[in-house]
Design an enzyme around this catalytic site. Structure first.
Site, PDB file in Angstrom:
ATOM      1  N   CYS A 155      48.106  31.023  46.063  1.00  0.00           N
ATOM      2  CA  CYS A 155      46.635  31.313  45.106  1.00  0.00           C
ATOM      3  C   CYS A 155      45.981  30.485  44.224  1.00  0.00           C
ATOM      4  O   CYS A 155      45.063  30.303  43.615  1.00  0.00           O
ATOM      5  CB  CYS A 155      46.840  32.891  44.176  1.00  0.00           C
ATOM      6  SG  CYS A 155      48.267  33.670  45.115  1.00  0.00           S
ATOM      7  N   HIS A 175      43.683  33.310  35.068  1.00  0.00           N
ATOM      8  CA  HIS A 175      44.194  33.810  37.080  1.00  0.00           C
ATOM      9  C   HIS A 175      44.401  35.583  37.369  1.00  0.00           C
ATOM     10  O   HIS A 175      43.965  35.839  38.091  1.00  0.00           O
ATOM     11  CB  HIS A 175      45.764  33.230  37.129  1.00  0.00           C
ATOM     12  CG  HIS A 175      45.624  33.750  38.915  1.00  0.00           C
ATOM     13  ND1 HIS A 175      45.326  33.102  39.673  1.00  0.00           N
ATOM     14  CD2 HIS A 175      46.586  34.264  39.232  1.00  0.00           C
ATOM     15  CE1 HIS A 175      46.106  33.049  40.670  1.00  0.00           C
ATOM     16  NE2 HIS A 175      47.167  33.688  40.491  1.00  0.00           N
ATOM     17  N   GLU A 178      50.605  34.964  31.588  1.00  0.00           N
ATOM     18  CA  GLU A 178      49.054  33.903  31.293  1.00  0.00           C
ATOM     19  C   GLU A 178      48.593  34.265  29.872  1.00  0.00           C
ATOM     20  O   GLU A 178      48.271  32.815  29.624  1.00  0.00           O
ATOM     21  CB  GLU A 178      48.214  34.338  32.292  1.00  0.00           C
ATOM     22  CG  GLU A 178      46.871  33.071  32.182  1.00  0.00           C
ATOM     23  CD  GLU A 178      45.665  33.546  33.275  1.00  0.00           C
ATOM     24  OE1 GLU A 178      46.167  34.812  34.252  1.00  0.00           O
ATOM     25  OE2 GLU A 178      44.632  33.303  33.184  1.00  0.00           O
ATOM     26  N   LYS A 199      39.284  38.910  39.282  1.00  0.00           N
ATOM     27  CA  LYS A 199      39.045  39.774  39.937  1.00  0.00           C
ATOM     28  C   LYS A 199      39.333  41.058  40.318  1.00  0.00           C
ATOM     29  O   LYS A 199      39.057  41.779  41.133  1.00  0.00           O
ATOM     30  CB  LYS A 199      40.951  39.208  40.260  1.00  0.00           C
ATOM     31  CG  LYS A 199      40.817  37.811  40.398  1.00  0.00           C
ATOM     32  CD  LYS A 199      42.729  37.825  40.852  1.00  0.00           C
ATOM     33  CE  LYS A 199      43.081  36.364  41.048  1.00  0.00           C
ATOM     34  NZ  LYS A 199      42.310  35.202  40.351  1.00  0.00           N
ATOM     35  N   HIS A 202      41.209  39.583  45.042  1.00  0.00           N
ATOM     36  CA  HIS A 202      41.972  38.669  44.837  1.00  0.00           C
ATOM     37  C   HIS A 202      41.994  37.671  46.161  1.00  0.00           C
ATOM     38  O   HIS A 202      42.459  38.348  47.002  1.00  0.00           O
ATOM     39  CB  HIS A 202      43.672  38.483  44.390  1.00  0.00           C
ATOM     40  CG  HIS A 202      44.112  37.240  44.486  1.00  0.00           C
ATOM     41  ND1 HIS A 202      43.393  36.260  44.081  1.00  0.00           N
ATOM     42  CD2 HIS A 202      45.308  36.788  43.196  1.00  0.00           C
ATOM     43  CE1 HIS A 202      44.750  35.657  44.476  1.00  0.00           C
ATOM     44  NE2 HIS A 202      45.296  35.659  43.549  1.00  0.00           N
ATOM     45  N   PHE A 238      51.987  31.872  43.860  1.00  0.00           N
ATOM     46  CA  PHE A 238      53.192  32.327  44.004  1.00  0.00           C
ATOM     47  C   PHE A 238      53.777  30.668  44.407  1.00  0.00           C
ATOM     48  O   PHE A 238      53.520  29.444  44.906  1.00  0.00           O
ATOM     49  CB  PHE A 238      53.291  32.842  45.259  1.00  0.00           C
ATOM     50  CG  PHE A 238      53.146  34.156  45.124  1.00  0.00           C
ATOM     51  CD1 PHE A 238      53.102  34.516  43.545  1.00  0.00           C
ATOM     52  CD2 PHE A 238      53.137  35.255  46.210  1.00  0.00           C
ATOM     53  CE1 PHE A 238      53.587  36.142  43.891  1.00  0.00           C
ATOM     54  CE2 PHE A 238      52.891  37.006  45.910  1.00  0.00           C
ATOM     55  CZ  PHE A 238      52.886  37.261  44.572  1.00  0.00           C
TER      56      PHE A 238
END
Lengths: 89, 403
Positions: B162, B294, B305, B326, B331, B390
């Site tokens: 990502c 994010h 976050e 998003k 995403h 990730f």
């Protein structure tokens, strides 16, 4: 049938926890057994494969799931319920 | 020190097939997430996504091109045409060798893998199309951009899940700042909304079945999107001398690794990256008015976050705006940072902050101004775009208003 479900679930959890099935305390939570969130998702996958059932579980809201994961005994009871519901007992 | 500015932008995603339509949707807080149109949808338990609809590749590409262009490459080329056509640059002679392309994608040609596995496994055929490999490889999109525009300088693709696009754009920025290139075409693309692509994500049990609601207490997971965004990064003096329209300045970039967990985010890692980007940009925390989060809509990401932003910004965290687009476009995995940079440029240029839509319930663990549901006007001098992948790889970009 019930004993088989219990034994199979304990075997799956024991494998994930790297313990002997005999060392799994039914009252223990998965965290007590050292199983983290990835281990939990993997255990649920193994349960679905073993019993050919769908387990309703979203890792974002584990508490709101109908599938009770608070202890090994709770998981066994939940799997028994799902097997009865989805496989007609 | 050499400065880097953005002189072109293009996109195709669930909100629109170009930049104006995408920004209009972001201003209006419109949702591009809907029921997926996919074969074998009945075998999926997750059936929503930010899919590019009303898209006809045959109208845009000829038969030979389609034989070589996976969907992620098609999206890249569409966005690259918008960014480069009419930006006033012709890549010939020395400029060609001083220009390159670096693009992010996590999966590359996922649809090509999917379709050809079907051919050999499900249909039992023993022969596949000769171009399967050049079509599915992660660098295919970057390579086709290099060939289409004659970019002969440093060029490659980046795959860090990502964070792919943010890493790609950060590296493009560093290549220009460090003197290795004068123009870099950069951004990213993803087309993972195939049966196998959605099925794989389903397995992780972090996907929402109804909506992406970042920072909302009742959020229940992420929603996949697809598409691309491509930008022209250019050395400032080069852009200024030719009288180019400058959209924004790229002022800083930081990347770090958590070295901790393959899926769980780390507050320390995220905070360290945010602080690193500010330092690299020589910005004070109080200079930043907006962060494009994010903000995946998972339980874990959003609270970590927010805690990281609070750590990195101290008291100023309560004064800045942080939104996750998003919630509208989904995403885009390896392409997400690129599409999200559009919202950052809109904040700087137009003074409009894209909202976090789908926000229903305050979460005490996400107690920041997340610009709920409705876009807002604000004068923004500098902003950040976060990406936390990730695998624990973090990449944060800092932008400033055009000089």
């Amino acid at each position: 049938m019930s004993d088989t479900i219990r034994d199979k679930v304990i075997a799956i959890i024991a494998e994930q926890a790297v313990l002997e099935p005999g060392d799994i305390d039914p009252e223990a939570s998965l965290a007590d057994l050292g199983i983290d969130s990835l281990g939990l998702v993997e255990s649920i996958f193994a349960i679905e494969e073993a019993f050919d059932i769908q387990v309703p579980f979203n890792a974002n809201e584990p508490d709101q799931s109908d599938f009770d994961i608070s202890s090994v005994a709770a998981i066994i009871a939940a799997v028994e319920g799902l097997v009865a519901e989805q496989k007609g007992g | 020190m050499r400065r880097v500015v953005i002189t072109g932008q293009g996109t195709i995603n669930a909100l629109g097939h170009d930049v104006p339509k995408t920004l209009e949707a972001m201003r209006e807080g419109r949702c591009g997430i809907a029921e997926l149109e996919l074969r074998d949808l009945d075998r999926l338990s997750v059936r929503i996504g930010g899919q590019v609809k009303g898209y006809d590749p045959e109208a845009l590409f000829n038969r030979q091109q389609i034989a070589l262009y996976d969907r992620f490459t098609q999206f890249t080329l569409i966005a690259a045409h918008q960014a480069l056509d009419g930006c006033g640059l012709t890549f010939a002679g020395e400029l060609a060798t001083r220009s390159g392309v670096v693009l992010g994608t996590a999966g590359g040609g996922v649809n090509t893998w999917d379709e050809n596995y079907r051919t050999v496994y499900e249909e039992g055929k023993n022969r596949v199309h000769p171009f399967v490999v050049p079509k599915l490889m992660n660098n295919a999109a970057a390579s086709h951009v290099s060939m289409e525009w004659n970019l002969k300088g440093p060029s490659f693709s980046v795959a860090t899940a990502c964070a792919s696009s943010n890493h790609a754009m950060g590296l493009a920025f560093q290549l220009i700042r460090g003197g290795l290139a004068d123009v870099m075409v950069t951004g990213g693309s993803e087309a993972m909304l195939s049966f196998g692509g959605v099925k794989a994500w389903e397995g992780l049990r972090v996907m929402s079945k109804d909506a992406c609601r970042p920072f909302s207490a009742n959020r229940n997971g992420m929603v996949q999107g697809e598409g691309a965004a491509v930008f022209v990064f250019e050395e400032y003096e080069h852009a200024r001398k030719r009288g180019a329209e400058i959209l924004a300045e790229v002022v800083g970039f930081a990347m770090t690794s958590d070295a901790a967990d393959i899926v769980m985010p780390s507050k320390q890692g995220a905070a360290r990256t945010i602080s690193g980007a500010l330092k690299d940009a020589r910005l004070n925390p109080s200079d930043v008015c907006y962060i494009n989060a994010h903000g995946t809509g998972t339980a874990a990401n959003d609270k970590v976050e927010c805690a990281a932003v609070a750590d990195a910004f101290g008291h100023h965290a309560d004064d800045l705006m942080i939104s996750s687009t998003k919630s509208m476009h989904g995403h885009l995995i390896g392409g997400t940072g690129a599409v999200e940079l559009l919202a950052c440029i809109m904040a700087l240029r137009d003074g409009i902050i894209a909202p976090t839509i789908g926000y229903e319930e305050a979460d005490p663990e996400c107690a920041l101004d997340v610009v709920p549901n409705v876009a807002r006007e604000a004068k923004v001098e500098a902003c950040l775009s976060n990406a936390f992948a990730f695998g624990g790889f973090n990449a944060v970009i800092a932008l400033r208003r055009a000089p």
